[in-house]
Design a protein around this motif. Structure first.
Motif, PDB file in Angstrom:
ATOM      1  N   LEU A 322       0.722  -1.260   0.211  1.00 49.02           N
ATOM      2  CA  LEU A 322      -0.030   0.153   0.044  1.00 49.02           C
ATOM      3  C   LEU A 322       0.904   1.332  -0.097  1.00 49.02           C
ATOM      4  CD1 LEU A 322      -3.170   0.293   0.235  1.00 49.02           C
ATOM      5  CD2 LEU A 322      -2.862   0.689   2.673  1.00 49.02           C
ATOM      6  N   GLY A 323       1.911   1.239   0.949  1.00 47.87           N
ATOM      7  CA  GLY A 323       2.795   2.302   0.940  1.00 47.87           C
ATOM      8  C   GLY A 323       3.250   2.626  -0.483  1.00 47.87           C
ATOM      9  N   GLN A 324       3.871   1.427  -1.141  1.00 46.87           N
ATOM     10  CA  GLN A 324       4.572   1.477  -2.602  1.00 46.87           C
ATOM     11  C   GLN A 324       3.633   2.247  -3.437  1.00 46.87           C
ATOM     12  OE1 GLN A 324       6.891  -1.501  -3.978  1.00 46.87           O
ATOM     13  NE2 GLN A 324       6.834  -2.629  -2.037  1.00 46.87           N
ATOM     14  N   MET A 325       2.358   1.780  -3.434  1.00 46.47           N
ATOM     15  CA  MET A 325       1.316   2.397  -4.768  1.00 46.47           C
ATOM     16  C   MET A 325       1.136   3.740  -4.281  1.00 46.47           C
ATOM     17  SD  MET A 325       1.017  -0.451  -6.427  1.00 46.47           S
ATOM     18  CE  MET A 325      -0.261   0.215  -7.585  1.00 46.47           C
ATOM     19  N   ILE A 326       0.940   4.007  -3.014  1.00 41.90           N
ATOM     20  CA  ILE A 326       0.561   5.331  -2.886  1.00 41.90           C
ATOM     21  C   ILE A 326       1.618   6.501  -3.307  1.00 41.90           C
ATOM     22  CG2 ILE A 326      -0.289   7.336  -1.193  1.00 41.90           C
ATOM     23  CD1 ILE A 326      -1.670   5.134   0.324  1.00 41.90           C
ATOM     24  N   PRO A 337      -1.409  12.976   4.572  1.00 41.15           N
ATOM     25  CA  PRO A 337      -2.735  12.993   5.198  1.00 41.15           C
ATOM     26  C   PRO A 337      -3.335  11.797   5.653  1.00 41.15           C
ATOM     27  CG  PRO A 337      -2.802  13.956   2.973  1.00 41.15           C
ATOM     28  CD  PRO A 337      -1.458  13.959   3.376  1.00 41.15           C
ATOM     29  N   ILE A 338      -2.840  10.757   4.618  1.00 39.97           N
ATOM     30  CA  ILE A 338      -3.374   9.438   4.815  1.00 39.97           C
ATOM     31  C   ILE A 338      -2.665   8.878   6.033  1.00 39.97           C
ATOM     32  CG2 ILE A 338      -3.266   6.926   3.985  1.00 39.97           C
ATOM     33  CD1 ILE A 338      -3.834   8.076   1.151  1.00 39.97           C
ATOM     34  N   GLY A 339      -1.430   9.121   6.198  1.00 39.40           N
ATOM     35  CA  GLY A 339      -0.645   8.736   7.591  1.00 39.40           C
ATOM     36  C   GLY A 339      -1.089   9.016   8.634  1.00 39.40           C
ATOM     37  N   MET A 340      -1.650  10.544   8.782  1.00 40.17           N
ATOM     38  CA  MET A 340      -2.060  11.191   9.794  1.00 40.17           C
ATOM     39  C   MET A 340      -3.469  10.537  10.226  1.00 40.17           C
ATOM     40  SD  MET A 340      -1.255  15.107   8.895  1.00 40.17           S
ATOM     41  CE  MET A 340      -1.791  15.808  10.531  1.00 40.17           C
ATOM     42  N   VAL A 341      -4.376  10.075   9.251  1.00 34.56           N
ATOM     43  CA  VAL A 341      -5.415   9.405   9.446  1.00 34.56           C
ATOM     44  C   VAL A 341      -5.046   7.965  10.328  1.00 34.56           C
ATOM     45  CG1 VAL A 341      -7.732   8.443   8.535  1.00 34.56           C
ATOM     46  CG2 VAL A 341      -6.834  10.559   7.758  1.00 34.56           C
ATOM     47  N   ILE A 342      -4.358   7.306   9.905  1.00 38.94           N
ATOM     48  CA  ILE A 342      -3.848   5.863  10.352  1.00 38.94           C
ATOM     49  C   ILE A 342      -3.505   6.178  11.581  1.00 38.94           C
ATOM     50  CG2 ILE A 342      -2.370   4.062   9.970  1.00 38.94           C
ATOM     51  CD1 ILE A 342      -2.648   4.305   7.020  1.00 38.94           C
ATOM     52  N   GLY A 343      -2.588   7.098  11.786  1.00 35.27           N
ATOM     53  CA  GLY A 343      -2.189   7.502  13.063  1.00 35.27           C
ATOM     54  C   GLY A 343      -3.057   7.718  14.291  1.00 35.27           C
ATOM     55  N   LEU A 440       2.289   0.444  10.460  1.00 37.53           N
ATOM     56  CA  LEU A 440       2.996   1.988   9.822  1.00 37.53           C
ATOM     57  C   LEU A 440       4.218   1.840   9.467  1.00 37.53           C
ATOM     58  CD1 LEU A 440       1.753   4.592  12.711  1.00 37.53           C
ATOM     59  CD2 LEU A 440       1.494   4.632  10.127  1.00 37.53           C
ATOM     60  N   LEU A 441       5.023   0.888  10.192  1.00 38.20           N
ATOM     61  CA  LEU A 441       6.441   0.925   9.620  1.00 38.20           C
ATOM     62  C   LEU A 441       6.466   0.319   8.379  1.00 38.20           C
ATOM     63  CD1 LEU A 441       9.359   1.183  10.280  1.00 38.20           C
ATOM     64  CD2 LEU A 441       9.435  -0.854  11.817  1.00 38.20           C
ATOM     65  N   PRO A 442       5.843  -0.896   8.136  1.00 38.68           N
ATOM     66  CA  PRO A 442       5.839  -1.475   6.700  1.00 38.68           C
ATOM     67  C   PRO A 442       5.399  -0.437   5.475  1.00 38.68           C
ATOM     68  CG  PRO A 442       5.188  -3.238   8.104  1.00 38.68           C
ATOM     69  CD  PRO A 442       5.288  -1.775   8.949  1.00 38.68           C
ATOM     70  N   PHE A 443       4.550   0.324   6.131  1.00 37.13           N
ATOM     71  CA  PHE A 443       3.753   1.263   5.129  1.00 37.13           C
ATOM     72  C   PHE A 443       4.773   2.419   4.799  1.00 37.13           C
ATOM     73  CE2 PHE A 443       1.207   5.302   4.726  1.00 37.13           C
ATOM     74  CZ  PHE A 443       0.545   4.901   3.670  1.00 37.13           C
ATOM     75  N   ALA A 444       5.551   2.749   5.812  1.00 32.27           N
ATOM     76  CA  ALA A 444       6.509   3.769   5.680  1.00 32.27           C
ATOM     77  C   ALA A 444       7.761   3.220   4.716  1.00 32.27           C
ATOM     78  CB  ALA A 444       7.066   4.299   6.783  1.00 32.27           C
ATOM     79  N   ALA A 459      12.817   5.433   6.502  1.00 30.73           N
ATOM     80  CA  ALA A 459      11.657   4.770   6.959  1.00 30.73           C
ATOM     81  C   ALA A 459      11.655   4.668   8.325  1.00 30.73           C
ATOM     82  CB  ALA A 459      11.517   3.616   6.203  1.00 30.73           C
ATOM     83  N   PHE A 460      12.643   4.029   8.967  1.00 24.71           N
ATOM     84  CA  PHE A 460      12.708   3.799  10.234  1.00 24.71           C
ATOM     85  C   PHE A 460      12.734   5.043  11.008  1.00 24.71           C
ATOM     86  CE2 PHE A 460      14.296  -0.250   8.816  1.00 24.71           C
ATOM     87  CZ  PHE A 460      13.570  -1.212   9.496  1.00 24.71           C
ATOM     88  N   GLY A 461      11.885   5.064  12.106  1.00 25.86           N
ATOM     89  CA  GLY A 461      12.033   6.434  13.141  1.00 25.86           C
ATOM     90  C   GLY A 461      10.409   6.522  13.287  1.00 25.86           C
ATOM     91  N   VAL A 462       9.659   5.906  12.320  1.00 28.83           N
ATOM     92  CA  VAL A 462       8.145   6.190  12.585  1.00 28.83           C
ATOM     93  C   VAL A 462       7.822   5.570  14.243  1.00 28.83           C
ATOM     94  CG1 VAL A 462       5.832   5.195  12.137  1.00 28.83           C
ATOM     95  CG2 VAL A 462       7.579   5.586  10.441  1.00 28.83           C
ATOM     96  N   VAL A 463       8.150   4.323  14.704  1.00 21.75           N
ATOM     97  CA  VAL A 463       7.865   4.229  16.031  1.00 21.75           C
ATOM     98  C   VAL A 463       8.312   5.069  17.070  1.00 21.75           C
ATOM     99  CG1 VAL A 463       8.049   2.088  17.545  1.00 21.75           C
ATOM    100  CG2 VAL A 463       7.704   1.558  15.334  1.00 21.75           C
ATOM    101  N   ALA A 464       9.673   5.483  16.676  1.00 21.93           N
ATOM    102  CA  ALA A 464      10.327   6.616  17.796  1.00 21.93           C
ATOM    103  C   ALA A 464       9.241   7.882  17.764  1.00 21.93           C
ATOM    104  CB  ALA A 464      11.602   6.794  17.166  1.00 21.93           C
TER     105      ALA A 464
END
Length: 512
Positions: A322-326, A337-343, A440-444, A459-464
């Motif tokens: 999904l991250g690749q396609m977007i 904004p998609i990431g913000m909604v998911i978050g 979220l991490l695989p998405f990023a 990409a890493f750092g999303v969890v942090a």
């Protein structure tokens, strides 16, 4: 049996609340802007079902086994009144409980160039060392803010000398380690140990163990970066097989099941052996209590196997795709904004966040309503995920976000009631729950692959980023509470050692 059935239904509802919003967002995207093959979609749905069932059994098992084990071991450790015994047992406990943490195993599987075992052992060593520091802080009443300030100064000092490939992974390790296996056990351990102290601040000091234990993995991975020189650090993109029919789909999941059955058995074995020895030598629990814990361990094992199978086979690959396609769309910045909604929905759905918000509401005698805190956390985490997606697209260093964020959090710790500082830093791992590491991490990472970025640094750092948000938000709420309290001349209430609150009679009243 009726009790187990009721608990199981409760945990099932919590798991559904956590997974269904993400499923809804993914399905909406798949039927609107992201064309997805039926095979990928079916693998995602089956993975999500296994994720729900696995989280349900695992959460129940952690409640039945990890929490009572932690309380009893903690209480027994303090009764020895021998410091060296507490130090040795603290390290062993921190080490073995960390290697069974599902979020850490999910992260390790996604880190290129570092062998899973190397990363997991380094992180477990860090947790063990810092659990010792946390226990010493409780026993000697050292202020949490002083220790946090001291150790984070060391962390950021190390960060300037470590190869940049280790930075984001190190801070992500601190977020995933304080996950659903570690937190219940360590929090319960703190409650058990706090019983040895009779002073009025013992209850406050029972918080903060998780806060210190989350520093250990960060420092351990940073030190690993100074001595470990990996070769072959190329990231291998996730491959999602095109499934021809339902038999192949079934074989995809059933073929992975034995691998995770063996992996989880090896992970849980040290915990079982340690507790067995402790039971024989010191605890000597009743047969009824022992059976309850053993049933909890079985639930934990089954839940972890289903959880990791669903995550690795169906859930994570779909998030990556999904991250690749977007990111491949002409308007790729829509991923922010998609990431913000998911978050936003990830935090709203986390069961641990619900417990935390109710805890603060009762702690402040409803001066800070749980609903306000929940929405505040959700909005702030949504913003942090949006910034994380911006990093993926632009390659901005994580330093530009982590250093100011922790500087603000540590600065606030000297101005807010100390119970809010302890809860805030404890809750850093609460917000970065299973959904963050598994989706979220695989998405990023998928988006980063598509834009040609560096997976490890961008990409890493999303969890942090997600784990950092509560440190600021909850302390700001604590500052607001203190201001309200001064204006209305209300006494400050501090929490008792137990995480469950019955009435205001359970609180110690302290005049400001």
């Amino acid at each position: 049996m009726l009790l187990y059935r009721t608990k199981l239904q409760e945990k099932l509802k919590e798991s559904l609340d956590a997974v269904l919003p993400i499923m809804g967002i993914v399905l909406l995207l798949c039927f609107t802007i992201v064309p997805t093959s039926p095979s990928i979609l079916m693998a995602f749905i089956i993975g999500a079902v296994l994720l729900v069932v696995g989280m349900t059994f695992f959460s129940l098992g952690a409640e039945l086994a990890m929490t009572p084990m932690g309380e009893r071991v903690g209480s027994c450790m303090t009764k020895t009144k021998r410091l060296y015994i507490m130090i040795v047992l603290g390290f062993v406990l921190g080490f073995i409980i960390t290697i069974s943490e599902p979020d850490l195993q999910v992260l390790a599987n996604q880190v290129p160039s570092i062998a899973n075992a190397v990363l997991i052992i380094a992180v477990a060593f860090g947790v063990g060392i810092f659990l010792i520091f946390a226990l010493l802080r409780m026993l000697f009443g050292i202020p949490l803010s002083y220790m946090l300030f001291f150790f984070y100064i060391i962390v950021f000092g190390l960060a300037f000398f470590v190869p940049k490939d280790f930075l984001a992974v190190a801070f992500d390790s601190g977020g995933v380690t304080t996950g659903p296996m570690t937190v219940p056990f360590i929090m319960a351990l703190g409650i058990g140990i706090s019983t040895i102290r009779s002073d009025k601040h013992a209850a406050d000091d029972s918080f903060g163990l998780v806060a210190l234990c989350s520093i250990g993995p960060i420092m351990a991975v940073l030190l690993l970066g100074l001595v470990f020189h990996p070769s072959g650090g190329e990231y291998i993109p996730v491959t999602i097989p095109e499934i021809e029919n339902s038999i192949v789909l079934r074989q995809l999941f059933s073929g992975a099941l034995p691998t995770y059955m063996m992996e989880i058995a090896v992970s849980l074995l040290p915990i079982v052996v340690f507790f067995g020895i402790f039971q024989i030598v010191s605890l000597r629990l009743s047969k009824k209590a022992l059976i309850k814990i053993l049933i909890g361990l079985v639930y934990t094992y089954v839940g972890l196997v289903l959880f990791l199978t669903g995550v690795n086979v169906g859930f994570m690959p779909a998030g990556n795709y999904l991250g690749q396609m977007i990111a491949a769309l002409p308007y790729r910045f829509i991923i922010i904004p998609i990431g913000m909604v998911i978050g936003y929905f990830i935090v709203m759905a986390e069961p641990a966040v619900y417990v935390l918000t109710k805890q603060v509401e009762e702690l402040t005698d409803s001066a800070i309503p749980a609903s306000d805190m929940k929405h505040g956390l959700s909005i702030s985490v949504a913003c942090s995920v949006g910034l994380a997606m911006l990093r993926v697209l632009t390659g901005i260093s994580i330093f530009w976000f982590i250093i100011p964020g922790y500087a603000i959090a540590l600065g606030l710790s000297f101005f807010v009631p100390k119970i809010f500082t302890a809860i805030a830093f404890d809750s850093g791992g609460v917000a970065s729950g299973p959904m963050t590491a598994t989706f979220l991490l695989p998405f990023a990472m998928g988006a980063c692959v598509r834009v040609g970025g560096n997976i490890v640094t961008d990409a890493f750092g999303v969890v942090a980023m997600v784990a950092m948000t509560p440190l600021i938000t909850i302390q700001i709420l604590g500052l607001i509470y203190r201001m309200k309290e001064k204006n209305s001349k209300i006494s400050l209430v501090t929490a008792p050692a137990s995480a469950e609150f019955e009435s205001l009679d359970d609180y110690d009243i302290i005049e400001l």
